[in-house]
Design a protein around this motif. Sequence first.
Motif, mmCIF file in Angstrom:
data_model
loop_
_atom_site.group_PDB
_atom_site.id
_atom_site.type_symbol
_atom_site.label_atom_id
_atom_site.label_comp_id
_atom_site.label_asym_id
_atom_site.label_seq_id
_atom_site.Cartn_x
_atom_site.Cartn_y
_atom_site.Cartn_z
ATOM 1 N N GLY A 122 0.807 -1.212 0.000
ATOM 2 C CA GLY A 122 0.000 0.000 0.000
ATOM 3 C C GLY A 122 0.837 1.256 0.000
ATOM 4 N N GLU A 123 1.888 1.243 0.800
ATOM 5 C CA GLU A 123 2.784 2.395 0.860
ATOM 6 C C GLU A 123 3.441 2.641 -0.499
ATOM 7 O OE1 GLU A 123 6.482 3.917 3.716
ATOM 8 O OE2 GLU A 123 5.469 2.005 4.086
ATOM 9 N N VAL A 124 3.858 1.557 -1.150
ATOM 10 C CA VAL A 124 4.492 1.662 -2.467
ATOM 11 C C VAL A 124 3.486 2.134 -3.510
ATOM 12 C CG1 VAL A 124 5.599 0.358 -4.333
ATOM 13 C CG2 VAL A 124 6.244 -0.069 -1.949
ATOM 14 N N ALA A 125 2.290 1.551 -3.503
ATOM 15 C CA ALA A 125 1.289 1.878 -4.517
ATOM 16 C C ALA A 125 0.883 3.340 -4.461
ATOM 17 C CB ALA A 125 0.063 0.982 -4.348
ATOM 18 N N SER A 126 0.633 3.856 -3.266
ATOM 19 C CA SER A 126 0.206 5.250 -3.169
ATOM 20 C C SER A 126 1.319 6.204 -3.588
ATOM 21 C CB SER A 126 -0.271 5.580 -1.751
ATOM 22 O OG SER A 126 0.781 5.511 -0.808
ATOM 23 N N LYS A 127 2.557 5.858 -3.244
ATOM 24 C CA LYS A 127 3.676 6.719 -3.638
ATOM 25 C C LYS A 127 3.878 6.690 -5.151
ATOM 26 C CE LYS A 127 8.476 7.872 -2.542
ATOM 27 N NZ LYS A 127 8.820 8.199 -3.931
ATOM 28 N N ILE A 128 3.775 5.495 -5.756
ATOM 29 C CA ILE A 128 3.904 5.397 -7.215
ATOM 30 C C ILE A 128 2.826 6.241 -7.882
ATOM 31 C CG2 ILE A 128 3.622 3.860 -9.191
ATOM 32 C CD1 ILE A 128 4.966 1.662 -7.558
ATOM 33 N N ALA A 129 1.595 6.148 -7.382
ATOM 34 C CA ALA A 129 0.492 6.898 -7.978
ATOM 35 C C ALA A 129 0.742 8.398 -7.921
ATOM 36 C CB ALA A 129 -0.817 6.554 -7.269
ATOM 37 N N VAL A 130 1.094 8.885 -6.752
ATOM 38 C CA VAL A 130 1.311 10.326 -6.592
ATOM 39 C C VAL A 130 2.483 10.801 -7.436
ATOM 40 C CG1 VAL A 130 2.040 12.074 -4.927
ATOM 41 C CG2 VAL A 130 0.223 10.471 -4.329
ATOM 42 N N ASP A 131 3.581 10.054 -7.408
ATOM 43 C CA ASP A 131 4.759 10.452 -8.187
ATOM 44 C C ASP A 131 4.477 10.417 -9.691
ATOM 45 O OD1 ASP A 131 6.152 10.801 -5.854
ATOM 46 O OD2 ASP A 131 7.320 8.954 -6.012
ATOM 47 N N ASN A 169 7.627 -7.231 -8.941
ATOM 48 C CA ASN A 169 7.716 -7.627 -7.528
ATOM 49 C C ASN A 169 6.456 -8.404 -7.147
ATOM 50 O OD1 ASN A 169 10.187 -5.845 -6.516
ATOM 51 N ND2 ASN A 169 8.874 -4.522 -7.781
ATOM 52 N N PRO A 170 6.416 -9.708 -7.449
ATOM 53 C CA PRO A 170 5.206 -10.506 -7.193
ATOM 54 C C PRO A 170 4.712 -10.453 -5.753
ATOM 55 C CG PRO A 170 6.740 -11.719 -8.572
ATOM 56 C CD PRO A 170 7.464 -10.491 -8.133
ATOM 57 N N VAL A 171 5.597 -10.174 -4.808
ATOM 58 C CA VAL A 171 5.173 -10.097 -3.415
ATOM 59 C C VAL A 171 4.177 -8.952 -3.214
ATOM 60 C CG1 VAL A 171 7.018 -8.542 -2.613
ATOM 61 C CG2 VAL A 171 6.024 -10.203 -1.028
ATOM 62 N N ARG A 172 4.183 -7.994 -4.157
ATOM 63 C CA ARG A 172 3.257 -6.856 -4.072
ATOM 64 C C ARG A 172 2.159 -6.953 -5.130
ATOM 65 N NH1 ARG A 172 8.203 -3.670 -3.112
ATOM 66 N NH2 ARG A 172 8.211 -2.895 -5.264
ATOM 67 N N SER A 173 1.857 -8.133 -5.605
ATOM 68 C CA SER A 173 0.927 -8.285 -6.720
ATOM 69 C C SER A 173 -0.493 -7.864 -6.389
ATOM 70 C CB SER A 173 0.930 -9.745 -7.204
ATOM 71 O OG SER A 173 0.483 -10.605 -6.172
ATOM 72 N N ASP A 174 -0.836 -7.832 -5.086
ATOM 73 C CA ASP A 174 -2.202 -7.463 -4.711
ATOM 74 C C ASP A 174 -2.330 -5.996 -4.309
ATOM 75 O OD1 ASP A 174 -0.741 -7.649 -2.383
ATOM 76 O OD2 ASP A 174 -2.375 -8.541 -1.207
ATOM 77 N N MET A 175 -1.271 -5.216 -4.462
ATOM 78 C CA MET A 175 -1.328 -3.834 -3.997
ATOM 79 C C MET A 175 -2.181 -2.977 -4.931
ATOM 80 S SD MET A 175 2.357 -2.110 -4.908
ATOM 81 C CE MET A 175 2.946 -1.915 -6.605
ATOM 82 N N GLY A 176 -2.710 -1.915 -4.378
ATOM 83 C CA GLY A 176 -3.489 -0.954 -5.147
ATOM 84 C C GLY A 176 -3.616 0.325 -4.352
ATOM 85 N N THR A 177 -4.325 1.284 -4.913
ATOM 86 C CA THR A 177 -4.504 2.546 -4.186
ATOM 87 C C THR A 177 -5.717 3.299 -4.702
ATOM 88 O OG1 THR A 177 -3.400 4.602 -3.476
ATOM 89 C CG2 THR A 177 -3.026 3.903 -5.738
ATOM 90 N N THR A 178 -6.346 4.032 -3.820
ATOM 91 C CA THR A 178 -7.335 5.013 -4.229
ATOM 92 C C THR A 178 -6.599 6.264 -4.692
ATOM 93 O OG1 THR A 178 -7.521 6.170 -2.107
ATOM 94 C CG2 THR A 178 -8.831 4.163 -2.381
ATOM 95 N N VAL A 179 -7.315 7.184 -5.312
ATOM 96 C CA VAL A 179 -6.695 8.466 -5.659
ATOM 97 C C VAL A 179 -7.792 9.502 -5.883
ATOM 98 C CG1 VAL A 179 -6.633 8.112 -8.174
ATOM 99 C CG2 VAL A 179 -4.933 9.592 -7.094
ATOM 100 N N VAL A 180 -7.503 10.716 -5.451
ATOM 101 C CA VAL A 180 -8.299 11.892 -5.810
ATOM 102 C C VAL A 180 -7.343 12.909 -6.409
ATOM 103 C CG1 VAL A 180 -9.803 13.761 -5.028
ATOM 104 C CG2 VAL A 180 -9.928 11.529 -3.918
#
Length: 245
Positions: free
Chosen positions: A43-52, A90-101
Amino acid sequence: MKRLFAGATDTGCVRSANQDSYYIDPDGRFFVVADGMGGHAGGEVASKIAVDSIRECLDALWDVETTPQKLMQDAIDKANQAIINDQMANPVRSDMGTTVVLLLFRDEQPWFCHIGDSRLYRLRGAKLEQISDDHTWIARAIQTGVVNADDAKSHPWRHMLLQCLGREDLKSITAQDIEWQPGDRFLICSDGLTEELSDDRITHQLKNTRNCQQAAEALVEAAKLRGGRDNITVVIVSNELNPNS
């Protein structure tokens, strides 16, 4: 009139890591809040990737002649693909996602789009209005009459998302323009705020704390005092008549 803005984020009182991310463009052109999910720091990775990714895309395309809708769609598509690429690597993070506004100003006209259940509100006078619609099972159940609003507050499926970034089947976003007037305030937040504070409490804080930074921090602290069971992120954008407000 002067556009003023500020943001704050906090891990809260229960979680060990902050999976929320946000970005405020220094020139006030756009604002992003993302609330990540997924184990192994996903989750931490997904939200940062989205924002960046959104920031990089908007910076690169800002001066290109295009519509706000196309600009926002390109930014969301890039963020979604960047998360998918990281999942594959990174298959260990295969289920990650994020909301965004994403809130964006083009020629002083505000536009927004969103995915998931992070929210955009507008405060006008004493009225707080939710501008975004939650992309959740519970929101659809309320709309169709399957669940009433009172039961929804404690329903075990109230956090089940119907859409999030990081999915191949992500639907095209709907970018909408928003009316705003002098004195209006926009609030962008993760559900760590709205799960703890009622609309009345949020309204009171936004109305009575005019300084944007102080208001953002006060909302975060109020949510923590109510339990702070999730990460809490708040961004406030004000349309002020008095630049010293």
